[in-house]
Design a protein around this motif. Structure first.
Motif, PDB file in Angstrom:
ATOM      1  N   LEU A 293       7.158  17.094  38.598  1.00  9.98           N
ATOM      2  CA  LEU A 293       7.801  15.834  38.135  1.00  9.98           C
ATOM      3  C   LEU A 293       8.446  14.968  39.540  1.00  9.98           C
ATOM      4  O   LEU A 293       8.233  13.907  39.373  1.00  9.98           O
ATOM      5  CB  LEU A 293       8.913  16.063  37.181  1.00  9.98           C
ATOM      6  CG  LEU A 293       9.912  15.179  36.752  1.00  9.98           C
ATOM      7  CD1 LEU A 293       9.065  14.330  35.817  1.00  9.98           C
ATOM      8  CD2 LEU A 293      11.204  15.814  35.918  1.00  9.98           C
ATOM      9  N   ILE A 294       8.666  15.675  40.406  1.00  9.60           N
ATOM     10  CA  ILE A 294       9.442  15.177  41.659  1.00  9.60           C
ATOM     11  C   ILE A 294       8.368  14.981  42.682  1.00  9.60           C
ATOM     12  O   ILE A 294       8.555  14.058  43.331  1.00  9.60           O
ATOM     13  CB  ILE A 294      10.447  16.100  42.078  1.00  9.60           C
ATOM     14  CG1 ILE A 294      11.521  16.427  40.888  1.00  9.60           C
ATOM     15  CG2 ILE A 294      11.061  15.340  43.339  1.00  9.60           C
ATOM     16  CD1 ILE A 294      12.372  17.519  41.377  1.00  9.60           C
TER      17      ILE A 294
ATOM     18  N   ASN B 148      27.862  10.300  39.284  1.00 10.18           N
ATOM     19  CA  ASN B 148      28.516  11.430  38.617  1.00 10.18           C
ATOM     20  C   ASN B 148      27.697  11.558  37.087  1.00 10.18           C
ATOM     21  O   ASN B 148      27.474  12.768  36.883  1.00 10.18           O
ATOM     22  CB  ASN B 148      29.861  11.208  38.138  1.00 10.18           C
ATOM     23  CG  ASN B 148      30.597  11.315  39.474  1.00 10.18           C
ATOM     24  OD1 ASN B 148      31.177  12.510  39.993  1.00 10.18           O
ATOM     25  ND2 ASN B 148      31.432  10.377  39.939  1.00 10.18           N
ATOM     26  N   LEU B 149      27.076  10.765  36.630  1.00  7.44           N
ATOM     27  CA  LEU B 149      26.364  10.854  35.349  1.00  7.44           C
ATOM     28  C   LEU B 149      25.086  11.460  35.913  1.00  7.44           C
ATOM     29  O   LEU B 149      24.656  12.430  34.956  1.00  7.44           O
ATOM     30  CB  LEU B 149      25.870   9.571  34.918  1.00  7.44           C
ATOM     31  CG  LEU B 149      24.793   9.593  33.810  1.00  7.44           C
ATOM     32  CD1 LEU B 149      25.547  10.466  32.382  1.00  7.44           C
ATOM     33  CD2 LEU B 149      24.616   8.010  32.958  1.00  7.44           C
ATOM     34  N   ALA B 150      24.569  11.349  36.939  1.00  9.72           N
ATOM     35  CA  ALA B 150      23.243  12.281  37.492  1.00  9.72           C
ATOM     36  C   ALA B 150      23.687  13.518  37.635  1.00  9.72           C
ATOM     37  O   ALA B 150      22.814  14.404  37.248  1.00  9.72           O
ATOM     38  CB  ALA B 150      22.644  11.131  38.724  1.00  9.72           C
ATOM     39  N   GLN B 151      24.791  13.911  38.135  1.00  9.52           N
ATOM     40  CA  GLN B 151      25.385  15.171  38.185  1.00  9.52           C
ATOM     41  C   GLN B 151      25.224  15.743  37.132  1.00  9.52           C
ATOM     42  O   GLN B 151      24.773  17.030  37.006  1.00  9.52           O
ATOM     43  CB  GLN B 151      26.289  15.417  39.218  1.00  9.52           C
ATOM     44  CG  GLN B 151      26.686  16.717  39.381  1.00  9.52           C
ATOM     45  CD  GLN B 151      27.794  17.043  40.272  1.00  9.52           C
ATOM     46  OE1 GLN B 151      28.553  16.191  40.520  1.00  9.52           O
ATOM     47  NE2 GLN B 151      28.084  18.073  40.915  1.00  9.52           N
ATOM     48  N   ILE B 152      26.031  15.332  36.177  1.00 11.71           N
ATOM     49  CA  ILE B 152      26.322  15.861  34.900  1.00 11.71           C
ATOM     50  C   ILE B 152      25.164  16.161  34.031  1.00 11.71           C
ATOM     51  O   ILE B 152      24.945  16.846  33.330  1.00 11.71           O
ATOM     52  CB  ILE B 152      27.516  15.421  34.113  1.00 11.71           C
ATOM     53  CG1 ILE B 152      27.204  13.805  33.629  1.00 11.71           C
ATOM     54  CG2 ILE B 152      28.741  15.375  34.861  1.00 11.71           C
ATOM     55  CD1 ILE B 152      28.304  13.535  32.700  1.00 11.71           C
ATOM     56  N   THR B 153      24.246  15.093  34.179  1.00  9.73           N
ATOM     57  CA  THR B 153      22.762  15.209  33.314  1.00  9.73           C
ATOM     58  C   THR B 153      22.245  16.639  33.952  1.00  9.73           C
ATOM     59  O   THR B 153      21.402  17.258  33.073  1.00  9.73           O
ATOM     60  CB  THR B 153      22.135  13.966  33.553  1.00  9.73           C
ATOM     61  OG1 THR B 153      22.723  12.831  33.060  1.00  9.73           O
ATOM     62  CG2 THR B 153      20.906  13.960  32.830  1.00  9.73           C
TER      63      THR B 153
ATOM     64  N   ILE C 296      14.445  15.249  34.468  1.00 10.07           N
ATOM     65  CA  ILE C 296      14.585  16.451  34.571  1.00 10.07           C
ATOM     66  C   ILE C 296      14.954  17.231  33.052  1.00 10.07           C
ATOM     67  O   ILE C 296      14.622  18.071  32.846  1.00 10.07           O
ATOM     68  CB  ILE C 296      15.633  17.127  35.820  1.00 10.07           C
ATOM     69  CG1 ILE C 296      14.820  16.703  37.125  1.00 10.07           C
ATOM     70  CG2 ILE C 296      15.983  18.376  35.687  1.00 10.07           C
ATOM     71  CD1 ILE C 296      15.556  16.831  38.434  1.00 10.07           C
ATOM     72  N   PHE C 297      16.064  16.519  32.904  1.00 12.54           N
ATOM     73  CA  PHE C 297      16.775  16.897  31.462  1.00 12.54           C
ATOM     74  C   PHE C 297      15.701  16.789  30.560  1.00 12.54           C
ATOM     75  O   PHE C 297      15.604  17.644  29.620  1.00 12.54           O
ATOM     76  CB  PHE C 297      17.786  15.856  31.222  1.00 12.54           C
ATOM     77  CG  PHE C 297      18.525  16.143  29.920  1.00 12.54           C
ATOM     78  CD1 PHE C 297      19.787  17.051  29.849  1.00 12.54           C
ATOM     79  CD2 PHE C 297      18.414  15.473  28.830  1.00 12.54           C
ATOM     80  CE1 PHE C 297      20.410  17.308  28.691  1.00 12.54           C
ATOM     81  CE2 PHE C 297      18.989  15.931  27.393  1.00 12.54           C
ATOM     82  CZ  PHE C 297      19.931  16.844  27.684  1.00 12.54           C
TER      83      PHE C 297
ATOM     84  N   LEU D  13      17.497  11.169  47.048  1.00 14.02           N
ATOM     85  CA  LEU D  13      16.243  10.778  46.591  1.00 14.02           C
ATOM     86  C   LEU D  13      16.192  11.015  44.829  1.00 14.02           C
ATOM     87  O   LEU D  13      15.621  10.025  44.088  1.00 14.02           O
ATOM     88  CB  LEU D  13      15.157  11.888  46.958  1.00 14.02           C
ATOM     89  CG  LEU D  13      13.860  11.696  46.412  1.00 14.02           C
ATOM     90  CD1 LEU D  13      13.163  10.433  46.737  1.00 14.02           C
ATOM     91  CD2 LEU D  13      13.011  12.897  46.840  1.00 14.02           C
ATOM     92  N   LEU D  14      16.805  11.854  44.312  1.00 15.39           N
ATOM     93  CA  LEU D  14      16.766  12.276  42.868  1.00 15.39           C
ATOM     94  C   LEU D  14      17.510  10.915  42.110  1.00 15.39           C
ATOM     95  O   LEU D  14      17.091  10.379  41.145  1.00 15.39           O
ATOM     96  CB  LEU D  14      17.350  13.655  42.565  1.00 15.39           C
ATOM     97  CG  LEU D  14      16.715  14.778  43.026  1.00 15.39           C
ATOM     98  CD1 LEU D  14      17.411  16.110  42.719  1.00 15.39           C
ATOM     99  CD2 LEU D  14      15.124  14.854  42.756  1.00 15.39           C
ATOM    100  N   GLU D  15      18.742  10.741  42.962  1.00 13.04           N
ATOM    101  CA  GLU D  15      19.730   9.551  42.376  1.00 13.04           C
ATOM    102  C   GLU D  15      18.725   8.280  42.172  1.00 13.04           C
ATOM    103  O   GLU D  15      18.661   7.373  41.427  1.00 13.04           O
ATOM    104  CB  GLU D  15      20.923   9.188  43.229  1.00 13.04           C
ATOM    105  CG  GLU D  15      21.731  10.610  42.772  1.00 13.04           C
ATOM    106  CD  GLU D  15      22.908  10.492  43.925  1.00 13.04           C
ATOM    107  OE1 GLU D  15      22.920   9.747  44.749  1.00 13.04           O
ATOM    108  OE2 GLU D  15      23.811  11.431  43.928  1.00 13.04           O
ATOM    109  N   ARG D  16      18.118   7.941  43.491  1.00 11.26           N
ATOM    110  CA  ARG D  16      17.200   6.654  43.687  1.00 11.26           C
ATOM    111  C   ARG D  16      16.141   6.397  42.742  1.00 11.26           C
ATOM    112  O   ARG D  16      15.946   5.400  42.159  1.00 11.26           O
ATOM    113  CB  ARG D  16      16.969   6.520  45.131  1.00 11.26           C
ATOM    114  CG  ARG D  16      16.388   5.082  45.538  1.00 11.26           C
ATOM    115  CD  ARG D  16      16.319   5.191  47.044  1.00 11.26           C
ATOM    116  NE  ARG D  16      15.123   6.144  47.459  1.00 11.26           N
ATOM    117  CZ  ARG D  16      15.582   7.179  48.381  1.00 11.26           C
ATOM    118  NH1 ARG D  16      16.829   7.319  48.593  1.00 11.26           N
ATOM    119  NH2 ARG D  16      14.736   8.207  48.769  1.00 11.26           N
TER     120      ARG D  16
END
Length: 319
Positions: free
Chosen positions: A41-42, A295-300, A123-124, A113-116
């Protein structure tokens, strides 16, 4: 992953008679995380490298990123932990004799990179696909809930102010500053949808964003007791299992109201299991970054890993 060491290859660990909690946790998560699918995926977004220095192996960086989520390491803290803790190096697949440990800047760049590329929701979704293929997701109804996540309230920073995207709210007799994590789970507590807002946003305003509109039943606490919510659920034909408030001056039907709320509470209790994993197992109690999006990216990502943790025994039993 090529060159991946097993947990038994470290002689000092192989001689132990007792498996520690951290060893058992990492062994189980190593087996249930769909590494190959997440790497695929990445990979289209990951640097390929040219004639210069080659990038770190992608799966190695993903494993490091997940270690940060499980143990709440900062970027420099993660680098130091890899130098200091052999068990973490084994999980990541690093041999100090031949491999370089990524520095904190490399770890930071991978997270960005994951955020951008907005990869956390993907991933979820990939984890959800694995659970659905294994028959571990119930489709009959949804439990919706929200939890407060504290944010640093200090103004001792470069901007000399608190995070402008966070807010304060009162719960009981105490004030909190931070954000809310809103989730919808299936009836066994597996998270299906994740949203984040400032703390002051009422829970019931996020209900529509958490549901598909096809749920046979919706369970929730009294924070969702709103006339418009009940009307929308009735229009959709969804069973309304939302706890009711006791309104000022109400005198009749109090015992029936208490019995109803207790029944709803027993049924929706599983919806809070993911919050327990998030805060108690993974130790996530305070936001690490500024702004809702980061923070949404992290909690997801955390809820994707929490789902795998909650059903790990069922997944291990299928392998």
């Amino acid at each position: 992953m090529g060159g991946q060491m097993t947990f038994a290859e470290e002689p000092s660990l192989a001689r132990r008679r007792k498996e520690t909690k951290r060893e058992r946790f990492l062994r189980e998560m190593d087996r249930v995380v769909p590494w190959s699918r997440l790497v695929a995926l990445i990979e289209p977004h990951y640097p390929k490298g040219g004639s210069g220095r080659k990038p770190m192996p992608l799966e190695r960086m993903l494993r490091i990123h997940f270690l940060q989520q499980w143990y709440q390491f900062s970027d420099p803290g993660m680098e130091e932990a890899l130098y200091e803790i052999p068990l973490l190096r084994q999980f990541v697949g690093i041999d100090l004799g031949r491999d370089l440990i990524p520095d904190e800047t490399t770890i930071l760049k991978f997270r960005r990179l994951l955020e951008r590329q907005d990869l956390a929701p993907k991933i979820f979704a990939e984890v959800q696909a694995v659970l659905q293929e294994s028959g571990l997701v119930l489709q009959e109804g949804r439990i919706v809930d929200a939890t407060l996540i504290h944010a640093p309230s200090s103004t001792k920073n470069r901007d000399r102010r608190r995070d402008p995207e966070m807010s304060s709210t009162k719960k009981g007799n105490q004030w909190y500053f931070g954000m809310k994590a809103h989730v919808a789970t299936d009836l066994q507590g597996v998270v299906q949808e994740v949203k984040a807002t400032a703390a002051k946003v009422p829970d019931h305003q996020m209900l529509d964003a958490l549901l598909t509109g096809e749920e046979s039943a919706v369970l929730a606490d009294r924070g969702y007791d709103d006339p418009q919510v009940h009307a929308r659920l009735a229009a959709r034909g969804s069973q309304d299992a939302i706890a009711r408030r006791r309104y000022p001056g109400q005198r009749q039907g109090l015992k029936a109201l208490q019995r109803y709320n207790r029944t709803v509470a027993r049924l929706r209790a599983r919806g809070e299991h993911a919050f327990r994993v998030l805060k108690c197992q993974f130790g996530y109690r305070k936001t690490r970054y500024r702004g809702i999006a980061k923070n949404l990216a992290q909690i997801t990502t955390l809820f994707a890993l929490a789902n795998l943790y909650m059903v790990r025994r069922q997944l291990l039993g299928k392998r």
